[in-house]
Design a protein around this motif. Structure first.
Motif, PDB file in Angstrom:
ATOM      1  N   UNK A   1       0.849  -1.188   0.000  1.00 19.19           N
ATOM      2  CA  UNK A   1       0.000   0.000   0.000  1.00 19.19           C
ATOM      3  C   UNK A   1       0.892   1.247   0.000  1.00 19.19           C
TER       4      UNK A   1
ATOM      5  N   UNK B   1       1.423   9.144   5.247  1.00 14.64           N
ATOM      6  CA  UNK B   1       0.801   9.818   6.377  1.00 14.64           C
ATOM      7  C   UNK B   1       1.322  11.246   6.507  1.00 14.64           C
TER       8      UNK B   1
ATOM      9  N   UNK C   1      -3.904  12.791  -1.274  1.00 14.76           N
ATOM     10  CA  UNK C   1      -3.687  12.093  -0.013  1.00 14.76           C
ATOM     11  C   UNK C   1      -4.810  11.126   0.324  1.00 14.76           C
TER      12      UNK C   1
ATOM     13  N   UNK D   1      -4.024   3.228  -5.762  1.00 12.38           N
ATOM     14  CA  UNK D   1      -3.683   2.955  -4.350  1.00 12.38           C
ATOM     15  C   UNK D   1      -3.789   4.193  -3.464  1.00 12.38           C
TER      16      UNK D   1
ATOM     17  N   UNK E   1      -5.869   6.085  -0.353  1.00 13.21           N
ATOM     18  CA  UNK E   1      -6.789   5.810   0.755  1.00 13.21           C
ATOM     19  C   UNK E   1      -8.138   6.496   0.556  1.00 13.21           C
TER      20      UNK E   1
ATOM     21  N   UNK F   1      -7.414  -4.185  -0.645  1.00  6.65           N
ATOM     22  CA  UNK F   1      -6.054  -3.704  -0.366  1.00  6.65           C
ATOM     23  C   UNK F   1      -5.947  -2.914   0.944  1.00  6.65           C
ATOM     24  N   UNK F   2      -6.994  -2.919   1.735  1.00  6.31           N
ATOM     25  CA  UNK F   2      -6.925  -2.180   3.004  1.00  6.31           C
ATOM     26  C   UNK F   2      -6.845  -0.681   2.805  1.00  6.31           C
ATOM     27  N   UNK F   3      -7.475  -0.179   1.743  1.00 11.83           N
ATOM     28  CA  UNK F   3      -7.423   1.257   1.453  1.00 11.83           C
ATOM     29  C   UNK F   3      -8.602   2.026   2.038  1.00 11.83           C
TER      30      UNK F   3
ATOM     31  N   UNK G   1      -7.535  -0.719   8.029  1.00  8.61           N
ATOM     32  CA  UNK G   1      -6.399  -1.651   8.013  1.00  8.61           C
ATOM     33  C   UNK G   1      -5.463  -1.322   9.176  1.00  8.61           C
TER      34      UNK G   1
ATOM     35  N   UNK H   1      -3.173   1.794   9.200  1.00 10.25           N
ATOM     36  CA  UNK H   1      -3.871   3.079   9.332  1.00 10.25           C
ATOM     37  C   UNK H   1      -4.508   3.200  10.713  1.00 10.25           C
TER      38      UNK H   1
END
Lengths: 398, 398
Positions: free
Chosen positions: A1, A5, B166, B198, B200, B226-228, B251, B254
């Motif tokens: 991923x 941040x 972002x 990819x 978030x 993908x845990x986004x 995820x 995060x």
């Protein structure tokens, strides 16, 4: 991923200390590391009656959204109580209800700090405040302390050298971690200095009412003639922390910024929690409850200090605190309390909080914090005895 | 006073809209400007029983500090419910309990945004989210929408042109303010695009369960391989807002950052609120309660849309929403809904929320938001009738 941040997270505390404290949660360990109020003193039956009354009298309103600045009867009760106990002269209008005083600390950073700004703190200072401020990337200027708290000549020197300081953060009463209280004369000196430099102050006062002997000292806010002091209070230590209610009392210009922050951060404090705490104050006697807490904590403090006198070796000193939840132990120079905890203290099934994280710029590893509010007498004595043994071994090896 | 605030406060919203809404609080005004759940549906008697049970069974624990990530049985209940209702496959470990979903929005900004960073939002988007993000000083990229929500070709174009975005913030179900819902096909396209880039995603889902007709649509989180996707939920609209409880499911990488933010911001959500909501789910039937809410809101939605059909003039369109709390009205180009409110709407004793503040980069003044969840039928009809009269006058003057 490929997630990226924000830079501010790079300032977030590592978890070295949390790792140590995890080990302390072993049930065989007598841990003085916490800072919990004693749950056996919580007025559970009273709060049940309060909950019933709130739901019967105003259930729908209690479950609905409400104003960002807080439930008016609670703000009234807070102002009345501050004025009566801490010698202030504030009105309900000056108050915003927050999620515990931790949220006041976060908002103080949010309202005042740009990256790199300067903040003055006591050395040592409260870890939770340092972590809240660190999210905003400031530079910390530590002011040396003695047994009576912040040394005012050092503060004046720092302000003269740093006219761009954004605010000063202090706990003048039974400080976390040091247990120290500023005498009245020092409070007056402090206010003279901050009035001269016109720098905002965050006065964090969770423990002021918990004075075991003598009269409560006037808060800094009570001497505030220029609207510079933001007073942070909380119900966590005088009633219970589970409702997560605290407050800030500040001048209108500053309070407005706290309100904007609250709106963006989470809209408002819990309506039902606010109504229940206000109802408790109306139905029961919070002052009498605080007296009960003081009696129990004051006794445990005495048990702990007496045991330290008996079992701690020569060369180890500690604060003879008159209130609050903590005492602060100073080891001979050269002993690292974090290392000692891993090597000798935890193996003896006892724990404290190592002192270095309370110093934002590091160093001062020869200190640790001890909590006495949440443990029966026999465990306090047994724990201090174990600790005394560990400290004696460590000092003999020096 | 020489106090200097942080630069981020310069981004804080002015109160032009709040000034207008203050006028709408006159009791003669029928106000569709709110967004409150209907308090007559709150299970007050049940919550009283819940409060008694919690205090009797675990009063001391309820009044004490507890873990930052939340009360384990509540996190279990949230995960179970998400998986059953919204087709996700999450575990309690993926969940942090927050003070309503507003706090999730603040943490999203806190975790991801440095000054000047790019955020993609729907055009229009939720005002409370825009204000939360604005505290972190981002640039907003608005993606055009149609009756089915965000237009995916426009999203792909924006991401291709701005690889440094972002995160993307969306409300795919009964969006606030537009009332629109993304069809399933569009959700799948969205996930293909965000998996490719990819990036978030913050999926804000306060209304997903409040679908009046047909089946609930799968959440974006349910397609997240993908845990986004950071899923934001809340009890405010399916139970009540007064306890201020919401949650994020994300995820681990995060979620850890959200946990650090929670610790610094206010330590933890209210212990007692969490125990009470968990107990309500255990003792009563939250699903049946949601059915009752849907029935009432669905009926009020129909009353409002029927009245709009009857009383609104030609050239005014609105969303035929299938759920949630809002519909969104589009006026002919050239009519400024904020100006109209001051000139004609408020003098007719009716109110809405003007649309422009829902567009972070401004413009689009010819829209307004209408809420139907919190008003009896006769008032809805009377208010829409008054509004129709005002709109007819305004259009005739064009």
């Amino acid at each position: 991923m490929a997630v990226k941040f924000a830079k501010r997270l790079e300032n977030a505390e590592g978890s070295a200390i949390r790792e140590i404290l995890k080990l302390a949660s072993n049930p065989d360990v007598i841990s003085f590391a916490g800072g919990l109020p004693a749950p056996e003193l919580f007025p559970v039956e009273e709060m049940k009656q309060v909950a019933i009354a709130v739901m019967e009298e105003q259930g729908r309103a209690a479950m609905q959204y409400s104003a960002t600045d807080g439930y008016p009867p609670l703000r009234e009760a807070i102002a009345e109580r501050m004025n009566r106990k801490l010698y202030t002269d504030v009105t309900a209008d000056s108050i915003l209800v927050t999620n515990g005083s931790q949220q006041c600390l976060d908002f103080m950073g949010r309202v005042f700090l740009d990256e790199g700004d300067k903040v003055i703190v006591e050395s040592p200072s409260y870890l939770g405040a340092l972590n809240a401020f660190k999210a905003y990337g400031p530079q910390f200027i530590e002011i040396p302390t003695d047994g009576d708290g912040m040394i005012m000549s050092e503060l004046e020197k720092a302000l003269a050298e740093n006219p761009d300081v954004k605010f000063i953060y202090v706990i003048p009463d039974f400080q976390n971690p040091s247990g120290r209280t500023w005498p009245i004369e020092r409070r007056k000196q402090f206010m003279e200095i901050i009035n001269k430099y016109e720098v905002p102050v965050a006065e964090d006062n969770p423990y002021g009412e918990l004075r075991f002997e003598g009269e409560i000292f006037p808060s800094l806010k009570s001497y505030d003639t220029k609207g510079l002091v933001c007073f942070f209070g909380t119900f966590s230590k005088i009633l219970c922390p589970g409702y997560r209610l605290g407050w800030v009392s500040a001048a209108p210009e500053i309070l407005e910024k706290f309100n904007i922050s609250k709106q963006a951060a989470d809209l408002q404090a819990s309506t039902i929690s606010q109504m229940e705490i206000a109802k408790f104050i109306e139905m029961f006697d919070l002052d009498a409850h605080v007296e009960k807490i003081k009696e129990v904590y004051g006794h445990r403090r005495t048990v702990m200090l007496d045991a330290m006198d008996e079992y701690f070796p020569e060369g180890v000193t500690f604060t003879r605190t008159d209130g609050g939840l903590f005492t602060w132990v100073t080891l001979p120079e050269g002993i690292d309390a974090a290392q000692l905890m891993k090597d000798v203290v935890l193996p003896n099934n006892v724990a404290y909080v190592p002192g270095e994280p309370f110093y934002p710029n590091g160093g001062n590893a020869n200190h640790f914090r001890m909590n006495y509010s949440c443990m029966p007498d026999d465990k306090i004595v047994e724990g201090v005895k174990r600790l005394g043994k560990a400290l004696t071994e460590a000092i003999e090896k020096l």
